[in-house]
Design a protein around this motif. Structure first.
Motif, PDB file in Angstrom:
ATOM      1  N   CYS A 171     -15.039  12.530  -4.008  1.00  0.00           N
ATOM      2  CA  CYS A 171     -13.887  12.131  -4.834  1.00  0.00           C
ATOM      3  C   CYS A 171     -13.308  13.306  -5.632  1.00  0.00           C
ATOM      4  N   PRO A 172     -12.818  14.336  -4.940  1.00  0.00           N
ATOM      5  CA  PRO A 172     -12.313  15.518  -5.649  1.00  0.00           C
ATOM      6  C   PRO A 172     -11.018  15.280  -6.423  1.00  0.00           C
ATOM      7  N   LYS A 173     -10.199  14.333  -5.996  1.00  0.00           N
ATOM      8  CA  LYS A 173      -8.897  14.125  -6.641  1.00  0.00           C
ATOM      9  C   LYS A 173      -8.921  13.047  -7.721  1.00  0.00           C
ATOM     10  N   LYS A 174      -9.705  12.005  -7.479  1.00  0.00           N
ATOM     11  CA  LYS A 174      -9.830  10.885  -8.433  1.00  0.00           C
ATOM     12  C   LYS A 174      -8.502  10.171  -8.712  1.00  0.00           C
ATOM     13  N   TYR A 175      -7.599  10.183  -7.737  1.00  0.00           N
ATOM     14  CA  TYR A 175      -6.308   9.520  -7.914  1.00  0.00           C
ATOM     15  C   TYR A 175      -6.444   7.995  -7.947  1.00  0.00           C
ATOM     16  N   VAL A 176      -7.471   7.466  -7.264  1.00  0.00           N
ATOM     17  CA  VAL A 176      -7.621   6.013  -7.173  1.00  0.00           C
ATOM     18  C   VAL A 176      -8.927   5.576  -7.839  1.00  0.00           C
ATOM     19  N   ALA A 177      -9.320   6.279  -8.869  1.00  0.00           N
ATOM     20  CA  ALA A 177     -10.519   5.906  -9.630  1.00  0.00           C
ATOM     21  C   ALA A 177     -10.149   4.759 -10.570  1.00  0.00           C
ATOM     22  N   LEU A 178     -10.255   3.534 -10.057  1.00  0.00           N
ATOM     23  CA  LEU A 178      -9.745   2.367 -10.780  1.00  0.00           C
ATOM     24  C   LEU A 178     -10.787   1.271 -10.989  1.00  0.00           C
ATOM     25  N   ASN A 179     -12.007   1.482 -10.481  1.00  0.00           N
ATOM     26  CA  ASN A 179     -13.001   0.412 -10.500  1.00  0.00           C
ATOM     27  C   ASN A 179     -13.987   0.570 -11.658  1.00  0.00           C
ATOM     28  N   ILE A 187     -14.190   4.527 -11.540  1.00  0.00           N
ATOM     29  CA  ILE A 187     -14.515   5.320 -10.359  1.00  0.00           C
ATOM     30  C   ILE A 187     -13.843   4.692  -9.144  1.00  0.00           C
ATOM     31  N   CYS A 188     -13.820   5.427  -8.043  1.00  0.00           N
ATOM     32  CA  CYS A 188     -13.148   4.969  -6.824  1.00  0.00           C
ATOM     33  C   CYS A 188     -14.145   4.266  -5.911  1.00  0.00           C
ATOM     34  N   THR A 189     -13.696   3.205  -5.249  1.00  0.00           N
ATOM     35  CA  THR A 189     -14.588   2.462  -4.350  1.00  0.00           C
ATOM     36  C   THR A 189     -14.919   3.253  -3.085  1.00  0.00           C
ATOM     37  N   ALA A 190     -14.197   4.351  -2.844  1.00  0.00           N
ATOM     38  CA  ALA A 190     -14.533   5.218  -1.709  1.00  0.00           C
ATOM     39  C   ALA A 190     -15.485   6.338  -2.122  1.00  0.00           C
ATOM     40  N   SER A 191     -15.808   6.419  -3.405  1.00  0.00           N
ATOM     41  CA  SER A 191     -16.640   7.518  -3.896  1.00  0.00           C
ATOM     42  C   SER A 191     -18.113   7.287  -3.594  1.00  0.00           C
ATOM     43  N   ARG A 192     -18.854   8.382  -3.521  1.00  0.00           N
ATOM     44  CA  ARG A 192     -20.297   8.298  -3.280  1.00  0.00           C
ATOM     45  C   ARG A 192     -20.991   7.580  -4.426  1.00  0.00           C
ATOM     46  N   GLN A 193     -20.533   7.812  -5.636  1.00  0.00           N
ATOM     47  CA  GLN A 193     -21.141   7.163  -6.799  1.00  0.00           C
ATOM     48  C   GLN A 193     -21.028   5.645  -6.691  1.00  0.00           C
ATOM     49  N   TYR A 194     -19.837   5.158  -6.385  1.00  0.00           N
ATOM     50  CA  TYR A 194     -19.641   3.710  -6.288  1.00  0.00           C
ATOM     51  C   TYR A 194     -20.439   3.127  -5.125  1.00  0.00           C
ATOM     52  N   GLN A 195     -20.352   3.756  -3.969  1.00  0.00           N
ATOM     53  CA  GLN A 195     -20.989   3.176  -2.788  1.00  0.00           C
ATOM     54  C   GLN A 195     -22.510   3.152  -2.908  1.00  0.00           C
ATOM     55  N   ARG A 218     -18.448  -3.124   5.280  1.00  0.00           N
ATOM     56  CA  ARG A 218     -17.270  -3.270   4.421  1.00  0.00           C
ATOM     57  C   ARG A 218     -17.315  -2.301   3.242  1.00  0.00           C
ATOM     58  N   ILE A 219     -18.506  -2.038   2.743  1.00  0.00           N
ATOM     59  CA  ILE A 219     -18.639  -1.125   1.603  1.00  0.00           C
ATOM     60  C   ILE A 219     -18.305   0.305   2.013  1.00  0.00           C
ATOM     61  N   ILE A 220     -18.910   0.758   3.113  1.00  0.00           N
ATOM     62  CA  ILE A 220     -18.706   2.161   3.500  1.00  0.00           C
ATOM     63  C   ILE A 220     -17.403   2.369   4.266  1.00  0.00           C
ATOM     64  N   GLU A 221     -16.687   1.276   4.562  1.00  0.00           N
ATOM     65  CA  GLU A 221     -15.403   1.413   5.253  1.00  0.00           C
ATOM     66  C   GLU A 221     -14.381   2.152   4.399  1.00  0.00           C
ATOM     67  N   LYS A 222     -14.465   2.003   3.087  1.00  0.00           N
ATOM     68  CA  LYS A 222     -13.492   2.644   2.201  1.00  0.00           C
ATOM     69  C   LYS A 222     -13.478   4.153   2.428  1.00  0.00           C
ATOM     70  N   SER A 223     -12.274   4.696   2.511  1.00  0.00           N
ATOM     71  CA  SER A 223     -12.118   6.108   2.838  1.00  0.00           C
ATOM     72  C   SER A 223     -11.299   6.825   1.776  1.00  0.00           C
ATOM     73  N   CYS A 224     -11.560   8.103   1.610  1.00  0.00           N
ATOM     74  CA  CYS A 224     -10.838   8.902   0.613  1.00  0.00           C
ATOM     75  C   CYS A 224      -9.473   9.295   1.169  1.00  0.00           C
ATOM     76  N   ILE A 225      -8.558   8.328   1.207  1.00  0.00           N
ATOM     77  CA  ILE A 225      -7.252   8.589   1.815  1.00  0.00           C
ATOM     78  C   ILE A 225      -6.352   9.456   0.939  1.00  0.00           C
ATOM     79  N   CYS A 226      -6.607   9.511  -0.365  1.00  0.00           N
ATOM     80  CA  CYS A 226      -5.757  10.361  -1.203  1.00  0.00           C
ATOM     81  C   CYS A 226      -5.992  11.836  -0.878  1.00  0.00           C
ATOM     82  N   VAL A 227      -7.132  12.151  -0.283  1.00  0.00           N
ATOM     83  CA  VAL A 227      -7.371  13.491   0.241  1.00  0.00           C
ATOM     84  C   VAL A 227      -6.978  13.545   1.717  1.00  0.00           C
ATOM     85  N   VAL A 248      -8.865  14.147   8.590  1.00  0.00           N
ATOM     86  CA  VAL A 248      -7.469  13.741   8.397  1.00  0.00           C
ATOM     87  C   VAL A 248      -7.331  12.224   8.519  1.00  0.00           C
ATOM     88  N   SER A 249      -6.764  11.607   7.501  1.00  0.00           N
ATOM     89  CA  SER A 249      -6.383  10.192   7.564  1.00  0.00           C
ATOM     90  C   SER A 249      -4.938  10.111   8.040  1.00  0.00           C
TER      91      SER A 249
END
Length: 368
Positions: A171-179, A187-195, A218-227, A248-249
């Motif tokens: 989660c280098p950008k943290k643009y979607v750190a909303l949880n 934190i972001c649901t795609a982040s290692r911390q959350y998962q 379903r948990i690990i499906e989340k991807s760091c699309i902002c990067v 690349v997303s």
């Protein structure tokens, strides 16, 4: 319409209303409750003058209340549309029949290196993509369905690190750190911390293997699309990707299945205006039919998620969804029966597709 009046009340004028298909566009998908594009366009066409008059009245009152200058002339706006348009005939039909001021194209431009930065690996995947390769995914950390491409390099990267026991992004950008489910700081649901925290919670549930695997996926499906969505531009322009990585997303709409070669900007523009044909396949459905079947597929996925605990209210919502689609099918039956000198080469297949869709819809209704 409601939004336009809301802003007008505050003294703000909306200069363009963009009508997009809920499912037949790229990126995040915002499915309506079964309201199809054609009937929505027809309503805007029918009520355009009414919307303009009401919006101007509300604007004048809003500006007056704020002590601002009220325009002497009536303000005007544009109504535009996009969503799965793929031929010059469809483009012109939206302009002529629905009186759109302009029509947007998006997905096919992903194959136009003159204007879009797409790396060669992703470009090859896009050119080879067929219907089943383009799907509505759950990878977005926003929790909104997201059009994606199977086999994209960001997903490959994501699955590889998960297999190593390290699921989630740094989660280098943290643009979607909303949880805030587990932490005070979002934190972001795609982040290692959350998962890690979510998977620990899952393990504590001690579910049967099949159910556990389903929730794990379903948990690990989340991807760091902002990067991932920006990495392609870095690769094309040979910029540093040390922070972002190489994954690349990409988020093409379903229309990508019918475009299969790299195009120049001139070729793309010539295709839009009927001076050339960049589609080699002969089985591409009409844009309205494509969206209709996307909605039926979406409805089917909702019905498959029904459980014993599904409430009557939720079932009623699905019934309303069916009825809205059914009304859309009836609208298209009438539309293509009345329209002359348009879609003459494809009308037989359009009517056949409508009948098939009607039957499929009726079968789904019985499952609710």
């Amino acid at each position: 319409m409601i939004q336009g009046r809301f802003f007008a009340k505050k003294g703000l004028w909306v200069s363009e209303y963009r009508i997009e298909s809920g499912l037949n566009c790229g990126g995040h998908a915002f499915a309506s409750e079964g309201f199809l594009l054609g009937p929505v366009l027809a309503e805007f066409k029918e009520k355009r003058d009414q919307l303009n008059r009401l919006a101007n009245e509300v604007l004048a009152q809003g500006l007056s209340n704020k002590g601002r200058i009220v325009p002497k002339k009536q303000m005007e706006f544009l109504i535009t549309a996009q969503g799965g348009v793929g031929t010059a005939e469809e483009h012109q039909f939206l302009l002529d029949h629905y009186k759109m001021d302009s029509v947007g194209w998006g997905t096919p431009f992903m194959l136009v290196p003159d204007v879009v930065n797409v790396d060669n690996t992703t470009l090859d995947l896009l050119k080879a993509a067929k219907e089943d390769d383009l799907y509505l995914s759950g990878i977005s950390p926003l929790g909104v369905p997201f059009n994606s491409l199977r086999g994209n390099t960001k997903d490959a990267e994501k699955l590889a690190i998960a297999a190593e026991g390290k699921p989630g992004s740094l989660c280098p950008k943290k643009y979607v750190a909303l949880n805030n489910e587990f932490t005070e700081k979002s934190i972001c649901t795609a982040s290692r911390q959350y998962q890690r925290l979510k998977l620990k919670e899952l393990d504590a549930e001690e579910l049967p293997n099949l159910e556990h695997q389903k929730k794990y996926d379903r948990i690990i499906e989340k991807s760091c699309i902002c990067v991932g969505l920006g990495t392609s531009a870095l690769l094309v322009n040979k910029l540093d990707t040390k922070t972002e990585g190489l994954g690349v997303s990409v988020c093409p709409g379903p229309n990508m299945a019918y475009f299969s070669k790299t195009m120049s900007l001139r070729e793309m523009v010539d295709h839009i205006y009927g001076r050339a044909n960049m589609i080699s396949r002969t089985d591409r459905p009409n844009m309205f039919i494509k969206e209709l079947n996307l909605y039926i597929d979406f409805l089917n996925s909702k019905i498959e998620d029904l459980t014993a605990s599904t409430t009557n209210k939720e079932k009623s919502s699905l019934v309303a969804f069916v009825e809205n689609i059914r009304e859309g099918i009836n609208y298209y039956d009438q539309l293509f029966s009345e329209v002359k000198d348009r879609f003459e080469d494809t009308k037989n297949s359009i009517f056949s597709d409508l009948e098939t869709s009607r039957k499929n819809l009726n079968l789904l209704y019985l499952k609710i």
